[in-house]
Structure formats: structure tokens, C-alpha cells
Design a protein around this motif. Structure first.
Motif, short mmCIF file in Angstrom:
data_model
loop_
_atom_site.label_atom_id
_atom_site.label_comp_id
_atom_site.label_asym_id
_atom_site.label_seq_id
_atom_site.Cartn_x
_atom_site.Cartn_y
_atom_site.Cartn_z
N TYR A 86 0.84 -1.20 0.00
CA TYR A 86 0.00 0.00 0.00
C TYR A 86 0.88 1.26 0.00
CZ TYR A 86 -3.51 3.41 1.48
OH TYR A 86 -4.34 4.50 1.54
N CYS A 87 1.94 1.23 0.79
CA CYS A 87 2.87 2.37 0.84
C CYS A 87 3.52 2.60 -0.52
CB CYS A 87 3.95 2.13 1.90
SG CYS A 87 3.36 2.11 3.61
N LYS A 110 2.36 1.79 -3.38
CA LYS A 110 1.34 2.28 -4.31
C LYS A 110 1.23 3.80 -4.26
CE LYS A 110 -3.53 1.58 -5.55
NZ LYS A 110 -4.80 0.86 -5.19
N LYS A 111 1.43 4.38 -3.07
CA LYS A 111 1.38 5.83 -2.92
C LYS A 111 2.59 6.50 -3.56
CE LYS A 111 -2.50 5.83 -0.77
NZ LYS A 111 -3.70 6.36 -1.46
N HIS A 145 4.64 9.11 -8.33
CA HIS A 145 5.67 10.16 -8.24
C HIS A 145 7.04 9.69 -8.74
CE1 HIS A 145 3.06 12.86 -5.87
NE2 HIS A 145 2.57 11.74 -5.39
N ARG A 186 1.71 14.67 -0.47
CA ARG A 186 1.05 13.93 0.59
C ARG A 186 0.65 14.87 1.73
NH1 ARG A 186 -1.39 9.67 0.38
NH2 ARG A 186 -0.42 8.32 1.94
N ASP A 218 -2.39 16.79 0.93
CA ASP A 218 -3.60 15.96 1.02
C ASP A 218 -4.04 15.74 2.46
OD1 ASP A 218 -3.82 15.68 -1.70
OD2 ASP A 218 -2.73 13.78 -1.79
N VAL A 238 -2.17 14.27 4.84
CA VAL A 238 -1.61 13.04 5.39
C VAL A 238 -0.62 13.40 6.51
CG1 VAL A 238 -0.27 10.97 4.87
CG2 VAL A 238 -1.86 11.89 3.18
N THR A 267 2.52 8.80 8.74
CA THR A 267 2.16 7.96 7.60
C THR A 267 3.18 8.11 6.48
OG1 THR A 267 -0.19 8.14 8.11
CG2 THR A 267 0.38 7.51 5.86
N ILE A 268 3.60 9.35 6.20
CA ILE A 268 4.61 9.58 5.16
C ILE A 268 5.92 8.92 5.55
CG2 ILE A 268 5.90 11.34 3.91
CD1 ILE A 268 3.51 13.23 4.37
N GLU A 293 5.82 5.29 4.75
CA GLU A 293 5.99 5.05 3.31
C GLU A 293 7.44 5.19 2.89
OE1 GLU A 293 1.47 6.75 2.43
OE2 GLU A 293 3.23 8.00 2.08
#
Length: 323
Positions: free
Chosen positions: A33-34, A36-37, A41, A62, A65, A67, A71-72, A75
Motif C-alpha cells: 500500500y505504501c 502504491k502511494k 511520483h 502527501r 492531502d 496526510v 504515515t509519510i 511510506e
């Protein structure tokens, strides 16, 4: 045309694909999932060009948005792992590393993390009354055991262990990864088996759940519940007048904080609290003696009744079928 001995161009997408295909870890789905973010980019970027400078657009996007920095950071930590493997472990057909050196990645911390919001007794009663019955049962069990969300969702009857000398039972949630027919239990976060002792409220929840499903303690419509933090949870949280701004955590983890705070307020020792809150200790939980289990039960009994006299017993089901 390729030149012998020259390093071929490999994109971040190539590296991410290799990582996902060759890695076996309990949090791989979260890692995917990470990644995918990150893909929009830097997916097409040469992996040798990935560094803090080229990642700024991702970080700013991010952040824009809404976030959180935690969370960043999660990732970027996955990306950092991939870059480390590319420099230190992965080799091409010429025995050369994918990159010469893994760049230093600074993980952001804007001190914007949501604070936990332990519930007081009135808030708990008001909030729980607004939850659907299946979530209310899970929440009541969670706030009286300190078990994490996925531990409650996955709780299985074959994890229950009878303790005849105490005329009760406990649950042991496995620390290791286990593949079941309907999914993969990733194991406990600290990789240790964890003991879940039951006070009178938790026992009443378990008694009400018996017979609803042959495998899982908390089913819904005949299946295992995937998570507690659903739309119904969020609506009930807001309707109960609990904080909805971004400075406070609004998820089920607050119930673990509630449990921990009540243990502390009840005078339960730090060592015992660590066991009950399932913090990593190095102990083998299956080796607890009857006397030690009784001590833990005595501790959790101290958090199942409030000074205000609010009733915390589970509501009776209208039928024997899960709803």
C-alpha cells in the motif's frame, strides 16, 4: 543496446516489484500500500536518481492531502528498505549492486500526530450505546482486555485455553504468522504469543458469543469481521459528541489507551500493566502459572466497574443469530 559491464537502467517500479515478489513478512500488504502511494511520483524514475531531492514533490503532495507525517515516514521507510537492499543485497548478472550507495532518507516529523483519547465512563456508555450490536460486543471486549483491533477481529475459539484450577479460561493469541483457509493471521506485532485474561465483563461477552460461529469469536453475517473502525464506528463516535478534529485519534486504539489508563488509576503495577497491555517482554506467555494468571485476572477485575456506578455489562441479544 547494452554495454557489457555497464549497469542497466532500473526504475523504482522494477525495484518495488522485486521487493514485493521476494519478501515474506507479516506487514507486506501494508508495504504494498505504501509503495502504491509512491508509484505515481517515482515509478518511472531511475532508482539511482531516488533521493531526498527527488522525493520532495511526493512529500509535499502527501502533506497537501492532509496526510500525517507518521504515515509519510512509514511510506519512506519502505522505500529506504528497498534502497538498502538494492545497494547491499541485490546483484545483477555482472555481480554488481543495483545502486552503489543507499541515499540517506530523512523521515519527516511535524509533530502532527493525533493524540489518544481515552474515554471516561460516561463517554464510553454514550458511545457504545450508539454502536451496532456486533461492534459494541467487540468494543466492550477490547476496552476490558487491551487487545489490539486485529487481535479482536481474528480471535478464534481454538485460541481459548481452559484454566480448570481457576474455573475460567484465557486466550493465547499467536505471535507467529499462521495461514488459515480464509486468510493469513500475521501474528502479534511484537512477534510474541500474548495472554488475554478476562474480567467479569469480558467473560460475559465471551458467553454471549458462544455458538455464533464455529471458528471466530466475533462474526458478522457468518464471516470474520475485517476491522472495527468502520463507517458505523465513525458515525457513532461523532454522534456521541466525541472529538472529531484531527488532533485526536478517533479509532479503536483509544480503547487500549482507556484500558491502560484505568489499570494505572486502579493502582496496577507497571510490570503487570505491561503484560496486560501486551508490550514486548521476552516472556513466554504460555508458561504462566495458575497463581500468576490469577494475579492478572485480579488486576483486570479492577477496571470493570466505575465509581459512578455505570453498568458495563453487555446487552442481551434479541436472538442467537449474529446481526
Amino acid at each position: 543496446m547494452s554495454v557489457y559491464g555497464a549497469r542497466p537502467v532500473r526504475t523504482f517500479r522494477d525495484a518495488a516489484t522485486k521487493y514485493l515478489n521476494e519478501t515474506d513478512k507479516r506487514s507486506l500488504a501494508r508495504d504494498a500500500y505504501c509503495l502504491k502511494k509512491l508509484e505515481p511520483h517515482i515509478g518511472d524514475m531511475d532508482i539511482t536518481h531516488v533521493h531526498m531531492g527527488t522525493l520532495q514533490a511526493f512529500i509535499e503532495a502527501r502533506k497537501a492531502d492532509g496526510v500525517k507525517s507518521k504515515t509519510i515516514s512509514r511510506e519512506l521507510a519502505v522505500l529506504r528498505r528497498i534502497l538498502s537492499l538494492a545497494a547491499r543485497a541485490w546483484r545483477d548478472e555482472h555481480n554488481k549492486p543495483w545502486i552503489d550507495t543507499a541515499p540517506l532518507l530523512e523521515l519527516p516529523d511535524w509533530e502532527d500526530g493525533a493524540e489518544p483519547y481515552p474515554l471516561n465512563w460516561q463517554e464510553q456508555e454514550r458511545f457504545f450505546a450508539l454502536l451496532p450490536e456486533h461492534l459494541r460486543c467487540m468494543a466492550l471486549f477490547k476496552v476490558n482486555t487491551g487487545l489490539r483491533e486485529q487481535g479482536v477481529c481474528w480471535l478464534r475459539w481454538d485460541w481459548e485455553v481452559n484454566v480448570p484450577e481457576l474455573n475460567t479460561s484465557i486466550f493465547i493469541t499467536p505471535g507467529k504468522r499462521i495461514e488459515y483457509e480464509d486468510g493469513i493471521w500475521r501474528g502479534e506485532k511484537n512477534k510474541e504469543d500474548q495472554i488475554v485474561v478476562l474480567n467479569q465483563v469480558a467473560r460475559s461477552v465471551i458467553a454471549a458469543q458462544r455458538g455464533l460461529h464455529p471458528v471466530y469469536v466475533f462474526p458478522y453475517e457468518g464471516r470474520r469481521i475485517g476491522n472495527i473502525h468502520t463507517t458505523s464506528w465513525k458515525k457513532a463516535w461523532q454522534k456521541a459528541g466525541l472529538p472529531v478534529d484531527g488532533s485526536y485519534n478517533k479509532g479503536p486504539h483509544n480503547l487500549k489507551h482507556t484500558f491502560g489508563r484505568r489499570l494505572r488509576s486502579a493502582g496496577v503495577s507497571l510490570e503487570t500493566r505491561k503484560v496486560l497491555l501486551h508490550h514486548k517482554s521476552g516472556d513466554i506467555t504460555t508458561h504462566y502459572s495458575g497463581a500468576e494468571i490469577q494475579e492478572l485476572i485480579n488486576a483486570v477485575e479492577r477496571v470493570c466497574a466505575s465509581e459512578e456506578g455505570i453498568s458495563l455489562t453487555i446487552l442481551k441479544r434479541s436472538s442467537g443469530k449474529p446481526r
